[in-house]
Design a protein around this motif. Structure first.
Motif, short mmCIF file in Angstrom:
data_model
loop_
_atom_site.label_atom_id
_atom_site.label_comp_id
_atom_site.label_asym_id
_atom_site.label_seq_id
_atom_site.Cartn_x
_atom_site.Cartn_y
_atom_site.Cartn_z
N LYS A 115 0.84 -1.21 0.00
CA LYS A 115 0.00 0.00 0.00
C LYS A 115 0.87 1.25 0.00
O LYS A 115 0.60 2.20 -0.74
CB LYS A 115 -0.92 0.00 1.21
CG LYS A 115 -1.71 1.29 1.36
CD LYS A 115 -3.16 1.02 1.59
CE LYS A 115 -3.97 2.25 1.83
NZ LYS A 115 -3.99 3.19 0.75
N ARG A 116 1.92 1.23 0.81
CA ARG A 116 2.82 2.38 0.86
C ARG A 116 3.50 2.59 -0.49
O ARG A 116 3.62 3.73 -0.97
CB ARG A 116 3.86 2.16 1.96
CG ARG A 116 4.80 3.30 2.14
CD ARG A 116 5.72 3.07 3.32
NE ARG A 116 6.82 4.01 3.27
CZ ARG A 116 8.09 3.69 3.43
NH1 ARG A 116 8.43 2.46 3.72
NH2 ARG A 116 9.01 4.60 3.33
N SER A 141 2.36 1.59 -3.46
CA SER A 141 1.34 2.02 -4.40
C SER A 141 1.04 3.51 -4.24
O SER A 141 0.94 4.24 -5.24
CB SER A 141 0.06 1.21 -4.18
OG SER A 141 -0.97 1.69 -4.99
N ASP A 142 0.91 3.97 -3.01
CA ASP A 142 0.64 5.39 -2.76
C ASP A 142 1.79 6.26 -3.26
O ASP A 142 1.58 7.31 -3.87
CB ASP A 142 0.41 5.65 -1.27
CG ASP A 142 -0.90 5.06 -0.78
OD1 ASP A 142 -1.76 4.72 -1.61
OD2 ASP A 142 -1.04 4.92 0.46
N ARG A 185 1.76 6.26 -7.14
CA ARG A 185 0.65 7.06 -7.62
C ARG A 185 0.97 8.56 -7.47
O ARG A 185 0.75 9.34 -8.39
CB ARG A 185 -0.62 6.71 -6.85
CG ARG A 185 -1.85 7.44 -7.36
CD ARG A 185 -3.13 6.91 -6.74
NE ARG A 185 -3.49 5.66 -7.41
CZ ARG A 185 -3.53 4.47 -6.81
NH1 ARG A 185 -3.25 4.34 -5.55
NH2 ARG A 185 -3.85 3.40 -7.50
N ALA A 186 1.50 8.94 -6.32
CA ALA A 186 1.85 10.34 -6.08
C ALA A 186 2.93 10.80 -7.06
O ALA A 186 2.90 11.92 -7.58
CB ALA A 186 2.31 10.55 -4.65
#
Length: 149
Positions: free
Chosen positions: A137-138, A140-141, A144-145
């Motif tokens: 999740k980290r 992916s975030d 994405r950013a």
């Protein structure tokens, strides 16, 4: 091998009568054994065990979130209590600066113009390089950013 370390830690926790740690390690060993008997039918390598550990941590965090959302904070705390014991068997996690450097390297190798369309390619390459050192999740975030800016 990581599995022997986990077993030795279980014996140590049992001798020290550390109830929570013993329970967490037992559940981890059960997950490892289930993976060995169900999917692969062979003894797991350390890299595969790290994946099982990450999956178990993710399960507990997701369960804790569901409990918290449904007004059951005591059950959420019980789920999260296992996480520190399981995290002890994971590789050292990447810092924010190290994660940014990793993403710089991965994005620099792309031939196509960088944008959200390349998120899958960036994620795949970054996960391969990180090898369990960053939560999905980290990562992916962060990807994405990075791609949306």
């Amino acid at each position: 091998m990581l599995k022997e370390t986990i077993r030795a830690d279980l014996k140590e926790a049992m001798k020290a009568r550390e109830k929570e740690r013993t329970s967490a390690i037992r559940s981890l060993l059960a997950a490892i054994q289930a993976e060995e008997t169900n999917g692969s039918r062979h003894e797991l390598e350390d890299a595969d065990i790290v994946k099982v550990i990450a999956r178990e941590i993710k399960k507990r965090r997701e369960s804790a979130q569901v409990y918290a959302d449904n007004g059951r904070p005591e059950l959420a705390e019980a789920e999260l209590a296992d996480v520190p014991f399981l995290e002890a068997y994971q590789p050292q996690q990447l810092s924010d600066a190290e994660l940014e450097a990793l993403l710089d390297g991965v994005i620099g190798t792309l031939e196509a113009p960088v944008g959200m369309a390349q998120m899958g390619a960036v994620m795949k390459a970054a996960q391969a390089q990180a090898a369990g050192q960053v939560d999905g999740k980290r990562l992916s975030d962060a990807v994405r950013a990075r791609l949306s800016s």
